[in-house]
Design an enzyme around this catalytic site. Structure first.
Site, PDB file in Angstrom:
ATOM      1  N   HIS A  68       0.815  -1.219   0.000  1.00 44.12           N
ATOM      2  CA  HIS A  68       0.000   0.000   0.000  1.00 44.12           C
ATOM      3  C   HIS A  68       0.852   1.275   0.000  1.00 44.12           C
ATOM      4  O   HIS A  68       0.341   2.367   0.295  1.00 44.12           O
ATOM      5  CB  HIS A  68      -0.941   0.008   1.209  1.00 44.12           C
ATOM      6  CG  HIS A  68      -2.008  -1.047   1.134  1.00 44.12           C
ATOM      7  ND1 HIS A  68      -3.007  -1.024   0.192  1.00 44.12           N
ATOM      8  CD2 HIS A  68      -2.219  -2.172   1.865  1.00 44.12           C
ATOM      9  CE1 HIS A  68      -3.789  -2.084   0.341  1.00 44.12           C
ATOM     10  NE2 HIS A  68      -3.329  -2.801   1.346  1.00 44.12           N
ATOM     11  N   HIS A 152       7.534  -8.043   3.219  1.00 43.08           N
ATOM     12  CA  HIS A 152       6.086  -7.854   3.238  1.00 43.08           C
ATOM     13  C   HIS A 152       5.447  -8.939   2.380  1.00 43.08           C
ATOM     14  O   HIS A 152       5.462  -8.876   1.152  1.00 43.08           O
ATOM     15  CB  HIS A 152       5.812  -6.458   2.675  1.00 43.08           C
ATOM     16  CG  HIS A 152       4.500  -5.898   3.060  1.00 43.08           C
ATOM     17  ND1 HIS A 152       4.236  -5.411   4.312  1.00 43.08           N
ATOM     18  CD2 HIS A 152       3.353  -5.744   2.350  1.00 43.08           C
ATOM     19  CE1 HIS A 152       2.992  -4.961   4.350  1.00 43.08           C
ATOM     20  NE2 HIS A 152       2.441  -5.164   3.174  1.00 43.08           N
ATOM     21  N   HIS A 177       2.470  -7.636   6.716  1.00 41.32           N
ATOM     22  CA  HIS A 177       1.392  -7.694   5.703  1.00 41.32           C
ATOM     23  C   HIS A 177       0.181  -8.532   6.103  1.00 41.32           C
ATOM     24  O   HIS A 177      -0.929  -8.121   5.815  1.00 41.32           O
ATOM     25  CB  HIS A 177       1.894  -8.179   4.339  1.00 41.32           C
ATOM     26  CG  HIS A 177       0.808  -8.307   3.306  1.00 41.32           C
ATOM     27  ND1 HIS A 177       0.157  -7.211   2.782  1.00 41.32           N
ATOM     28  CD2 HIS A 177       0.235  -9.392   2.720  1.00 41.32           C
ATOM     29  CE1 HIS A 177      -0.762  -7.627   1.906  1.00 41.32           C
ATOM     30  NE2 HIS A 177      -0.737  -8.946   1.861  1.00 41.32           N
TER      31      HIS A 177
HETATM   32 FE   FE2 Z   1      -0.620  -4.094   5.984  1.00 36.94          FE
HETATM   33 FE   FE2 Z   2       0.363  -5.064   2.972  1.00 38.55          FE
END
Ligand code: FE2
Ligand code: FE2
Length: 273
Positions: A68, A152, A177
């Site tokens: 993100h 992640h 994540h």
């Molecule tokens: Fe996250």
């Molecule tokens: Fe993520």
């Protein structure tokens, strides 16, 4: 050296918990350097400049990002001015910002690397070779006194493979994540600290930090009815404390730490953690 790594900060509840608990954790554990994953800090999707500053004010020496990273459009510009904001290193050539940075911790130097997995995630470049190249530029025990890799990942197999790939070459590989803390913190055979996922800073009375109704609806009906909204109950801070060996920079200990809210339903007092 003692490094505190704090998992994905999820929306306002996560930000408030970090602001409330980080200073105490830093003093309680005698922390020299703190890294916070901020990829969900702004309404669950990305990181605004104001919220980046919130995390820095709470005590973050570096802020890492994940899939993100660029959900908030302004991140593309302010990341260029902020050397302590680290996006995944294996994004395409020309992506704004940096994926690895050597940062001061008093008189010592910590190399912070973020990387993003490829299993069950959007396509990105090879994380293994990208991280290896970043480590080669600042090897442990030479330019870097400690190396922390935030990997992640959706798949525990991929993060575990990264741990084995880097074992003996970095201080720690920590997963982010999934937002769910795993019970496998350990030191690998050649001395690298490892955990599959640190967990999130968010309200656990939710679906991985989001108000549960819409995610449940999506799984049950296959339809998207509403926007996803971060859950607003008191957040639990999920973190790990990593102690490095002063001579080698490898891991002497890695301990999960939970603080704040409850892991159970709202109104129930969870375990005192
Ligand atoms: Fe996250
Ligand atoms: Fe993520």
């Amino acid at each position: 050296m003692r490094i505190l790594f704090v998992g994905d900060v999820m929306g306002r509840a996560g930000r408030q918990a970090v602001t409330r608990h980080l200073p105490g954790l830093i003093s309680e554990f005698g922390i020299d350097f703190t890294v916070v994953n901020g990829e969900n800090a702004t309404h669950g999707f990305g990181l605004s400049e104001a919220h980046f500053k919130t995390l820095v004010d709470a005590g973050a020496d570096a802020v890492s990002l994940g899939d993100h990273a660029f959900d908030v459009p302004e991140t593309r510009s302010f990341i260029e001015r902020e050397p302590t904001l680290i996006r995944p290193v294996n994004l395409p050539e020309g992506t704004p910002g940096r994926g690895a940075m050597l940062l001061p911790a008093g008189e010592r130097q910590v190399l912070v690397i973020a990387a993003q997995g490829r299993v069950f995630m959007d396509p990105v470049d090879d994380p293994f070779r990208a991280v290896e190249a970043a480590v080669a530029e600042c090897p442990l025990g030479e330019s870097a006194d400690a190396i922390l890799v935030d990997f992640h990942c959706e798949a525990t197999s991929e993060i575990t493979a990264m741990g084995r790939f880097l074992d003996g070459r970095v201080s720690a590989v920590v997963g982010t994540h999934t937002h769910v803390p795993t019970a496998d913190a350990r030191i690998l055979a050649a001395g690298t600290g490892f955990i599959s996922d640190v967990g999130m800073c968010g309200d656990f009375d939710s679906v991985i930090g989001m108000e549960a109704a819409e995610p449940v609806n999506r799984f049950v009906t296959g339809l998207k009815s509403e926007r996803l909204t971060p859950a607003g109950g008191e957040a639990t801070v999920c973190a790990v404390v990593i102690e490095t060996d002063g001579k080698t920079g490898l891991c002497a200990s890695i301990e999960p730490v939970l603080r704040g809210g409850v892991l159970g339903p709202k109104g129930n007092e969870g375990p005192d953690c």
